[in-house]
Design an enzyme around this catalytic site. Structure first.
Site, PDB file in Angstrom:
ATOM      1  N   ALA A  18       0.863  -1.174   0.000  1.00  0.00           N
ATOM      2  CA  ALA A  18       0.000   0.000   0.000  1.00  0.00           C
ATOM      3  C   ALA A  18       0.904   1.231   0.000  1.00  0.00           C
ATOM      4  CB  ALA A  18      -0.891  -0.020   1.230  1.00  0.00           C
ATOM      5  N   GLY A  61       0.686  -4.933   0.841  1.00  0.00           N
ATOM      6  CA  GLY A  61      -0.477  -5.024  -0.042  1.00  0.00           C
ATOM      7  C   GLY A  61      -0.209  -5.767  -1.339  1.00  0.00           C
ATOM      8  N   GLU A  79      -0.437  -9.329  -0.497  1.00  0.00           N
ATOM      9  CA  GLU A  79      -1.867  -9.584  -0.242  1.00  0.00           C
ATOM     10  C   GLU A  79      -2.649  -9.686  -1.551  1.00  0.00           C
ATOM     11  OE1 GLU A  79      -1.731  -6.155   2.537  1.00  0.00           O
ATOM     12  OE2 GLU A  79      -2.842  -7.460   3.898  1.00  0.00           O
ATOM     13  N   GLU A  90       4.587  -4.971   7.363  1.00  0.00           N
ATOM     14  CA  GLU A  90       3.814  -3.886   7.984  1.00  0.00           C
ATOM     15  C   GLU A  90       4.185  -3.599   9.426  1.00  0.00           C
ATOM     16  OE1 GLU A  90       2.554  -6.125   5.917  1.00  0.00           O
ATOM     17  OE2 GLU A  90       1.019  -5.248   4.641  1.00  0.00           O
TER      18      GLU A  90
HETATM   19  N1  CAA Z   1       4.537   3.195  -0.818  1.00  0.00           N
HETATM   20  C1  CAA Z   1       4.915   4.368  -1.386  1.00  0.00           C
HETATM   21  N2  CAA Z   1       6.040   4.513  -2.089  1.00  0.00           N
HETATM   22  C2  CAA Z   1       6.851   3.434  -2.216  1.00  0.00           C
HETATM   23  C3  CAA Z   1       6.518   2.183  -1.646  1.00  0.00           C
HETATM   24  C4  CAA Z   1       5.304   2.085  -0.928  1.00  0.00           C
HETATM   25  N3  CAA Z   1       4.868   0.925  -0.387  1.00  0.00           N
HETATM   26  N4  CAA Z   1       7.516   1.309  -1.923  1.00  0.00           N
HETATM   27  C5  CAA Z   1       8.421   1.999  -2.649  1.00  0.00           C
HETATM   28  N5  CAA Z   1       8.028   3.284  -2.831  1.00  0.00           N
HETATM   29  C6  CAA Z   1       8.719   4.350  -3.544  1.00  0.00           C
HETATM   30  C7  CAA Z   1       9.909   4.860  -2.748  1.00  0.00           C
HETATM   31  O1  CAA Z   1       9.496   5.796  -1.784  1.00  0.00           O
HETATM   32  C8  CAA Z   1      10.759   5.441  -3.834  1.00  0.00           C
HETATM   33  O2  CAA Z   1      10.221   6.693  -4.185  1.00  0.00           O
HETATM   34  P1  CAA Z   1      11.229   7.964  -4.493  1.00  0.00           P
HETATM   35  O3  CAA Z   1      12.038   7.498  -5.675  1.00  0.00           O
HETATM   36  O4  CAA Z   1      10.281   9.058  -4.799  1.00  0.00           O
HETATM   37  O5  CAA Z   1      12.044   8.130  -3.257  1.00  0.00           O
HETATM   38  C9  CAA Z   1      10.506   4.530  -5.024  1.00  0.00           C
HETATM   39  O6  CAA Z   1       9.294   3.824  -4.737  1.00  0.00           O
HETATM   40  C10 CAA Z   1      11.602   3.492  -5.196  1.00  0.00           C
HETATM   41  O7  CAA Z   1      11.746   2.812  -3.971  1.00  0.00           O
HETATM   42  P2  CAA Z   1      13.166   2.641  -3.220  1.00  0.00           P
HETATM   43  O8  CAA Z   1      14.072   3.757  -3.574  1.00  0.00           O
HETATM   44  O9  CAA Z   1      12.880   2.406  -1.769  1.00  0.00           O
HETATM   45  O10 CAA Z   1      13.679   1.306  -3.924  1.00  0.00           O
HETATM   46  P3  CAA Z   1      14.689   0.231  -3.298  1.00  0.00           P
HETATM   47  O11 CAA Z   1      15.039  -0.680  -4.434  1.00  0.00           O
HETATM   48  O12 CAA Z   1      15.792   0.886  -2.557  1.00  0.00           O
HETATM   49  O13 CAA Z   1      13.828  -0.586  -2.219  1.00  0.00           O
HETATM   50  C11 CAA Z   1      11.880  -1.765  -1.428  1.00  0.00           C
HETATM   51  C12 CAA Z   1      12.731  -1.361  -2.653  1.00  0.00           C
HETATM   52  C13 CAA Z   1      12.651  -2.722  -0.544  1.00  0.00           C
HETATM   53  C14 CAA Z   1      10.628  -2.462  -1.975  1.00  0.00           C
HETATM   54  C15 CAA Z   1      11.489  -0.510  -0.628  1.00  0.00           C
HETATM   55  O14 CAA Z   1      10.964   0.460  -1.531  1.00  0.00           O
HETATM   56  C16 CAA Z   1      10.470  -0.735   0.420  1.00  0.00           C
HETATM   57  O15 CAA Z   1      10.796  -1.264   1.478  1.00  0.00           O
HETATM   58  N6  CAA Z   1       9.198  -0.346   0.154  1.00  0.00           N
HETATM   59  C17 CAA Z   1       8.144  -0.445   1.127  1.00  0.00           C
HETATM   60  C18 CAA Z   1       7.687  -1.862   1.331  1.00  0.00           C
HETATM   61  C19 CAA Z   1       6.625  -1.928   2.409  1.00  0.00           C
HETATM   62  O16 CAA Z   1       6.850  -1.638   3.548  1.00  0.00           O
HETATM   63  N7  CAA Z   1       5.396  -2.344   2.006  1.00  0.00           N
HETATM   64  C20 CAA Z   1       4.284  -2.452   2.915  1.00  0.00           C
HETATM   65  C21 CAA Z   1       3.455  -1.206   2.861  1.00  0.00           C
HETATM   66  S1  CAA Z   1       2.232  -1.167   4.128  1.00  0.00           S
HETATM   67  C22 CAA Z   1       0.915  -2.040   3.516  1.00  0.00           C
HETATM   68  O17 CAA Z   1       0.980  -2.636   2.464  1.00  0.00           O
HETATM   69  C23 CAA Z   1      -0.301  -1.995   4.391  1.00  0.00           C
HETATM   70  C24 CAA Z   1      -1.408  -2.900   4.013  1.00  0.00           C
HETATM   71  O18 CAA Z   1      -1.321  -4.111   4.120  1.00  0.00           O
HETATM   72  C25 CAA Z   1      -2.664  -2.322   3.600  1.00  0.00           C
END
Ligand code: CAA
Length: 258
Positions: free
Chosen positions: A64, A109, A112, A132
């Site tokens: 998400a 998400g 999921e 999460e």
């Molecule tokens: N939401 C918003 N933006 C995201 C995102 C997310 N879940 N995942 C990645 N992005 C964005 C980053 O902020 C980044 O944006 P900018 O270039 O503007 O800074 C861009 O995508 C590229 O990401 P990274 O620079 O972080 O890429 P990376 O290769 O270094 O890392 C990754 C990749 C490990 C997937 C890392 O992006 C990450 O950990 N993302 C989040 C994963 C996460 O925590 N997901 C769970 C979300 S909570 C959820 O899903 C709740 C639910 O169940 C409803």
């Protein structure tokens, strides 16, 4: 209908729905979820298999949208979770096979979303997980429940409590992913599986899917009653007549889904 964050493409009877927001690793914001829901609703009877995948090179869906979620208070968070639940329940309720082609990160998400498909094929570079708790929340789009049903309580708890990312090989080992493919072969593999399914009777597949889903949470006696009913109900359908006639006439069946 035109979409901003997804693509819906049809190739014969196979539809491919791509979450396509690569600059945010296909993260699911409100708009993307709404477009996803609309696209799933728009599928007609001519679509016989749906493949769900992610745009760009790196991600299936990285979760998400954290930027959008970060400012939510409880009432909005409730609505956001309800939207995700509704969209994925809609996907799950389709009577056709749905395949997740996990081409990269499938986190939160994204994992999921893959879990709401009938099964998951993953590329060698895929990484899956429910991170999460590292953000101070829990999975909110069905992950705690669907992962538990997919891999059992202990594995699901391990993954949810650690928030760990696992690679495709590990995901296959625990039964989350069916097969691991080289990245360049993933979609072709999904399409070849779809092609096999399309040759079979659509009514039979829909009935099989329904009784598997409805029976999974019931005791064996009750579940087998569902199977018996489903089996019997197919008799008299055009598909049953054609399927058996074609076998006896030693020719391929031509199914109409009636
Ligand atoms: N939401 C918003 N933006 C995201 C995102 C997310 N879940 N995942 C990645 N992005 C964005 C980053 O902020 C980044 O944006 P900018 O270039 O503007 O800074 C861009 O995508 C590229 O990401 P990274 O620079 O972080 O890429 P990376 O290769 O270094 O890392 C990754 C990749 C490990 C997937 C890392 O992006 C990450 O950990 N993302 C989040 C994963 C996460 O925590 N997901 C769970 C979300 S909570 C959820 O899903 C709740 C639910 O169940 C409803």
């Amino acid at each position: 209908m035109t979409y901003e964050n997804i693509r819906l493409e049809h190739e014969g009877a196979v539809a491919t729905l791509t979450i396509d927001r690569p600059k945010a690793l296909n993260a699911l914001n409100n708009k993307t979820l709404q477009e996803f829901e609309a696209a799933v609703k728009s599928l007609g009877a001519d679509t016989r298999v749906l493949i769900v995948t992610g745009g760009g090179e790196k991600a299936f869906v990285a979760g998400a949208d954290i930027a959008e979620m970060s400012a939510l208070e409880e009432p909005q968070a409730r609505e956001f979770a309800a939207l995700g639940h509704r969209a994925f329940a809609l996907l799950e309720s389709l009577s056709i096979p749905t395949i997740a082609a996990v081409n990269g990160f499938a986190l939160g998400g994204g994992c999921e979303l893959a879990l709401a498909c009938d099964f998951i094929y993953a590329s060698e570079k895929a990484q899956l997980g429910l991170p999460e708790v590292g953000l101070g929340v829990i999975p909110g789009f069905g992950g705690t429940q669907r992962l538990t049903r997919a891999v059992g309580r202990a594995r699901a708890k391990e993954l949810v409590f650690t928030g760990a990312r696992i690679d495709a090989a590990k995901a296959k080992e625990i039964g989350l992913v069916l097969e691991v493919l080289p990245a360049a072969e993933l979609l072709a593999h999904c399409r070849s599986i779809a092609a096999k399914m399309i040759k079979n009777g659509p009514l039979a597949i829909a009935t099989a899917k329904r009784v598997i889903e409805q029976g999974a949470d019931k005791d064996l006696g009750e579940a087998n009653t569902l199977e018996r009913q489903g089996f019997a109900e197919l008799f008299g359908s055009d598909d049953q007549r054609e399927g058996m006639k074609a076998f006896l006439e030693k020719r391929p069946a031509v199914f109409t889904g009636k």
